[in-house]
Design a protein around this motif. Structure first.
Motif, PDB file in Angstrom:
ATOM      1  N   VAL A 132       1.595   7.833   4.652  1.00 54.22           N
ATOM      2  CA  VAL A 132       1.633   6.693   3.736  1.00 54.22           C
ATOM      3  C   VAL A 132       2.087   7.143   2.357  1.00 54.22           C
ATOM      4  CG1 VAL A 132       0.205   4.969   2.562  1.00 54.22           C
ATOM      5  CG2 VAL A 132      -0.049   5.327   5.022  1.00 54.22           C
ATOM      6  N   GLN A 133       1.599   8.296   1.904  1.00 53.25           N
ATOM      7  CA  GLN A 133       1.995   8.771   0.576  1.00 53.25           C
ATOM      8  C   GLN A 133       3.449   9.217   0.552  1.00 53.25           C
ATOM      9  OE1 GLN A 133      -1.151  10.735  -1.318  1.00 53.25           O
ATOM     10  NE2 GLN A 133      -0.207  10.531  -3.333  1.00 53.25           N
ATOM     11  N   LEU A 134       4.032   9.473   1.709  1.00 53.47           N
ATOM     12  CA  LEU A 134       5.467   9.751   1.795  1.00 53.47           C
ATOM     13  C   LEU A 134       6.296   8.484   1.878  1.00 53.47           C
ATOM     14  CD1 LEU A 134       5.514  12.806   4.238  1.00 53.47           C
ATOM     15  CD2 LEU A 134       6.140  12.811   1.810  1.00 53.47           C
ATOM     16  N   GLY A 135       5.619   7.328   1.984  1.00 60.53           N
ATOM     17  CA  GLY A 135       6.331   6.059   2.009  1.00 60.53           C
ATOM     18  C   GLY A 135       6.453   5.403   3.362  1.00 60.53           C
ATOM     19  N   ASP A 136       5.892   6.015   4.401  1.00 54.26           N
ATOM     20  CA  ASP A 136       5.958   5.419   5.735  1.00 54.26           C
ATOM     21  C   ASP A 136       4.833   4.404   5.934  1.00 54.26           C
ATOM     22  OD1 ASP A 136       8.172   6.835   6.579  1.00 54.26           O
ATOM     23  OD2 ASP A 136       6.992   8.501   7.375  1.00 54.26           O
ATOM     24  N   LEU A 137       5.069   3.478   6.841  1.00 53.72           N
ATOM     25  CA  LEU A 137       4.032   2.545   7.238  1.00 53.72           C
ATOM     26  C   LEU A 137       3.238   3.144   8.383  1.00 53.72           C
ATOM     27  CD1 LEU A 137       5.941  -0.866   7.360  1.00 53.72           C
ATOM     28  CD2 LEU A 137       4.640   0.100   5.468  1.00 53.72           C
ATOM     29  N   PRO A 138       1.935   2.903   8.438  1.00 58.24           N
ATOM     30  CA  PRO A 138       1.172   3.346   9.606  1.00 58.24           C
ATOM     31  C   PRO A 138       1.444   2.432  10.798  1.00 58.24           C
ATOM     32  CG  PRO A 138      -0.241   2.114   8.125  1.00 58.24           C
ATOM     33  CD  PRO A 138       1.089   2.223   7.439  1.00 58.24           C
ATOM     34  N   GLY A 139       1.138   2.924  11.969  1.00 61.75           N
ATOM     35  CA  GLY A 139       1.194   2.093  13.167  1.00 61.75           C
ATOM     36  C   GLY A 139      -0.192   1.547  13.460  1.00 61.75           C
ATOM     37  N   ILE A 140      -0.254   0.260  13.728  1.00 56.27           N
ATOM     38  CA  ILE A 140      -1.538  -0.381  14.000  1.00 56.27           C
ATOM     39  C   ILE A 140      -1.775  -0.438  15.507  1.00 56.27           C
ATOM     40  CG2 ILE A 140      -2.787  -2.583  13.901  1.00 56.27           C
ATOM     41  CD1 ILE A 140      -1.612  -3.004  11.147  1.00 56.27           C
ATOM     42  N   GLY A 141      -2.961   0.020  15.908  1.00 56.84           N
ATOM     43  CA  GLY A 141      -3.297   0.032  17.330  1.00 56.84           C
ATOM     44  C   GLY A 141      -4.276  -1.053  17.729  1.00 56.84           C
ATOM     45  N   MET A 142      -4.991  -1.645  16.747  1.00 60.58           N
ATOM     46  CA  MET A 142      -5.977  -2.673  17.091  1.00 60.58           C
ATOM     47  C   MET A 142      -6.439  -3.365  15.820  1.00 60.58           C
ATOM     48  SD  MET A 142      -9.532  -2.157  19.294  1.00 60.58           S
ATOM     49  CE  MET A 142      -8.612  -1.692  20.777  1.00 60.58           C
ATOM     50  N   THR A 143      -6.735  -4.659  15.933  1.00 64.40           N
ATOM     51  CA  THR A 143      -7.440  -5.381  14.876  1.00 64.40           C
ATOM     52  C   THR A 143      -8.690  -6.010  15.477  1.00 64.40           C
ATOM     53  OG1 THR A 143      -6.177  -7.427  15.223  1.00 64.40           O
ATOM     54  CG2 THR A 143      -5.367  -5.898  13.536  1.00 64.40           C
ATOM     55  N   ILE A 144      -9.733  -6.055  14.656  1.00 65.83           N
ATOM     56  CA  ILE A 144     -11.031  -6.588  15.082  1.00 65.83           C
ATOM     57  C   ILE A 144     -11.532  -7.520  13.981  1.00 65.83           C
ATOM     58  CG2 ILE A 144     -13.448  -5.992  15.571  1.00 65.83           C
ATOM     59  CD1 ILE A 144     -12.387  -3.265  16.615  1.00 65.83           C
ATOM     60  N   ILE A 145     -11.971  -8.705  14.348  1.00 68.22           N
ATOM     61  CA  ILE A 145     -12.534  -9.655  13.386  1.00 68.22           C
ATOM     62  C   ILE A 145     -13.869 -10.149  13.933  1.00 68.22           C
ATOM     63  CG2 ILE A 145     -12.220 -11.827  12.134  1.00 68.22           C
ATOM     64  CD1 ILE A 145      -9.217 -11.502  12.438  1.00 68.22           C
ATOM     65  N   ASP A 146     -14.891 -10.088  13.084  1.00 70.79           N
ATOM     66  CA  ASP A 146     -16.239 -10.502  13.483  1.00 70.79           C
ATOM     67  C   ASP A 146     -16.708  -9.773  14.736  1.00 70.79           C
ATOM     68  OD1 ASP A 146     -16.547 -12.243  11.339  1.00 70.79           O
ATOM     69  OD2 ASP A 146     -15.728 -13.953  12.439  1.00 70.79           O
ATOM     70  N   VAL A 205       0.840  -1.199   0.000  1.00 65.12           N
ATOM     71  CA  VAL A 205       0.000   0.000   0.000  1.00 65.12           C
ATOM     72  C   VAL A 205       0.877   1.252   0.000  1.00 65.12           C
ATOM     73  CG1 VAL A 205      -1.614   1.363   1.390  1.00 65.12           C
ATOM     74  CG2 VAL A 205      -2.002  -1.097   1.075  1.00 65.12           C
ATOM     75  N   SER A 206       1.876   1.279   0.871  1.00 65.13           N
ATOM     76  CA  SER A 206       2.758   2.437   0.981  1.00 65.13           C
ATOM     77  C   SER A 206       3.578   2.632  -0.291  1.00 65.13           C
ATOM     78  CB  SER A 206       3.678   2.259   2.191  1.00 65.13           C
ATOM     79  OG  SER A 206       4.591   3.325   2.300  1.00 65.13           O
ATOM     80  N   MET A 207       4.101   1.543  -0.849  1.00 57.83           N
ATOM     81  CA  MET A 207       4.931   1.639  -2.052  1.00 57.83           C
ATOM     82  C   MET A 207       4.123   2.148  -3.245  1.00 57.83           C
ATOM     83  SD  MET A 207       5.933  -0.058  -5.127  1.00 57.83           S
ATOM     84  CE  MET A 207       5.626  -1.816  -4.987  1.00 57.83           C
ATOM     85  N   LEU A 208       2.934   1.593  -3.430  1.00 56.18           N
ATOM     86  CA  LEU A 208       2.119   1.998  -4.571  1.00 56.18           C
ATOM     87  C   LEU A 208       1.638   3.436  -4.437  1.00 56.18           C
ATOM     88  CD1 LEU A 208       0.054  -1.284  -5.050  1.00 56.18           C
ATOM     89  CD2 LEU A 208       1.950  -0.482  -6.464  1.00 56.18           C
ATOM     90  N   SER A 209       1.369   3.851  -3.202  1.00 52.74           N
ATOM     91  CA  SER A 209       0.937   5.229  -2.995  1.00 52.74           C
ATOM     92  C   SER A 209       2.090   6.208  -3.191  1.00 52.74           C
ATOM     93  CB  SER A 209       0.345   5.391  -1.595  1.00 52.74           C
ATOM     94  OG  SER A 209      -0.057   6.718  -1.366  1.00 52.74           O
ATOM     95  N   SER A 210       3.223   5.911  -2.567  1.00 59.63           N
ATOM     96  CA  SER A 210       4.331   6.873  -2.573  1.00 59.63           C
ATOM     97  C   SER A 210       5.055   6.926  -3.913  1.00 59.63           C
ATOM     98  CB  SER A 210       5.325   6.545  -1.458  1.00 59.63           C
ATOM     99  OG  SER A 210       5.854   5.238  -1.627  1.00 59.63           O
ATOM    100  N   LEU A 211       5.262   5.788  -4.540  1.00 57.69           N
ATOM    101  CA  LEU A 211       5.999   5.755  -5.805  1.00 57.69           C
ATOM    102  C   LEU A 211       5.075   5.697  -7.017  1.00 57.69           C
ATOM    103  CD1 LEU A 211       8.916   3.301  -4.911  1.00 57.69           C
ATOM    104  CD2 LEU A 211       8.854   5.792  -4.752  1.00 57.69           C
ATOM    105  N   GLY A 212       3.827   5.303  -6.799  1.00 63.17           N
ATOM    106  CA  GLY A 212       2.876   5.201  -7.895  1.00 63.17           C
ATOM    107  C   GLY A 212       1.942   6.384  -7.998  1.00 63.17           C
TER     108      GLY A 212
END
Length: 398
Positions: free
Chosen positions: A361-375, A302-309
């Motif tokens: 992200v558009q500068l090429g950085d990864l976001p930090g994840i604070g939580m995931t939720i499933i179902d 996601v970061s690569m395609l946004s920043s370089l694409g």
């Protein structure tokens, strides 16, 4: 080893409030004007402003603390084997580690790393049914792994596909990793698979594992699979003119993978954008593989395609969520009423040069994840793999 995550014992109502940015996963409207989500028994029931949503009776309340909520990420190309173990890298816990990279759903492109993988028709069908059944029952960390993807062989007949479909198999492994390497045979078998509701993917580019071979544009176009697997090579990409030929010669999914040629991925992206076909772009890692296991592989794409694409970050996230969900006919990947309540909650990484998560992200950085939720169930809090987020959500009530 990460075993099947516990499911809710009774009725649940999840409330996520104080959302700073809500990414929908849909290219046509990637950002939603809402700050609250409600999910009942694992499905989204309301999206909107807090004052307009029924928030009473929540069994879990998450304060997003002004961070970003997006659909859980989907890895469209993995090679699982048995449980949360990969013999390819002799690593345990890789699926759970991907969850810490925001991936809540995975799609098998074939269980090709199984030691002693059977090539006879009876054996390959048995292995596919085994994988489909086992991952239907086992969900490492809660991750939904759509597995059971047989690699087709020349001896197969239409009845074999009918039998696989009746047993619950819904995917074909990469065409070209087995004995079927010519376009005519592949097209016939892909047609049988499609007749019985089985989706197909083709290996594209140079050889990867022993037994695979070069699959060029002529074979790809004649086979007419639903997804052009790793069009940027897994690992070796086709020449630019063949990639363009594929993009222009069909309207099937264009899968870009982490374990491929990055320049070719950007080239494919530019063609898709120029054709007005960004809806065809989906993302995978093509792992585990010789390049290893990449828990942050989808975020990195996601970061690569946004920043370089030069693609706005909110659209790049759609490649890893809504595009894949629609193409793969999944009930997740989009923040819509009725969909599975699968979310990743993120913020810009600490000390990123970007002013917002989308800027970063558009500068090429990864976001930090604070939580995931499933179902509708919180599966992880602060990620052990991403850079630390500037802000993190909190569970403030049960």
């Amino acid at each position: 080893m990460a075993h099947a995550a516990p499911q809710a014992a009774g009725p649940t109502k999840l409330l996520i409030r104080n959302i700073g940015l809500l990414l929908s996963g849909a290219l046509e409207k990637p950002i939603l004007d809402a700050d609250t989500i409600v999910a009942v028994n694992g499905r989204i029931t309301a999206i909107g402003k807090a004052k307009d949503v029924d928030t009473e009776g929540a069994t879990t309340v998450v304060d997003a603390m002004g961070t970003t909520v997006a659909p859980g990420l989907i890895d469209s190309h993995v090679h699982p084997v048995a449980g949360d173990w990969t013999p390819r890298q002799n690593q345990i816990g890789w699926i759970d580690s991907f969850l810490h990279g925001g991936v809540t759903t995975m799609i098998s492109a074939g269980e090709v790393h199984m030691p002693g993988r059977p090539r006879d028709v009876v054996g390959l069908k048995a292995m596919a049914i085994f994988a489909q059944r086992s991952f239907w029952t086992l969900r490492p960390g809660g991750v939904k792994v759509h597995a059971g993807a047989p690699v087709i062989e020349c001896e197969m007949v239409e009845e074999d596909f009918k039998e696989l479909a009746a047993a619950g198999v819904k995917l074909l492994g990469e065409v070209g990793l087995g004995g079927v390497k010519d376009g005519a045979t592949a097209r016939k078998m892909v047609g049988w698979a499609r007749k019985y509701g089985i989706q197909s993917t083709i290996h594209t580019g140079g050889p990867s594992i022993p037994g695979s071979g070069l699959i060029g544009a002529d074979v790809v176009l004649e086979a007419d699979t639903d997804v052009i697997g790793h069009i940027n090579g897994g690992h070796t990409a086709l020449p630019d003119e063949e990639i363009r030929c594929i993009c222009e010669g069909c309207k099937r999914g264009l899968e870009l993978v982490h374990n491929g040629n990055e320049r070719s991925a950007l080239y494919t992206l530019r063609i898709a954008r120029d054709m007005g076909d960004l809806n065809r772009v989906i993302l995978g890692t093509d792992s585990p593989a010789g390049s290893g296991v990449q828990p942050l592989g989808i975020l990195r794409m996601v970061s690569m395609l946004s920043s370089l694409g030069d693609v706005p970050a909110e659209l790049a996230f759609c490649f890893a969520t809504g595009n894949t969900a629609r193409m793969r006919e999944l009930d997740c990947g989009l923040i819509e009423v009725g969909r599975s309540a699968d979310f990743v909650i993120m913020d810009k990484a600490q000390h990123s040069a970007g002013k917002t998560i989308l800027d970063s992200v558009q500068l090429g950085d990864l976001p930090g994840i604070g939580m995931t939720i499933i179902d509708g169930i919180v599966r992880t809090t602060r990620s052990r793999n991403t850079p630390p987020a500037t802000r993190v959500p909190e569970i403030v009530g049960h």
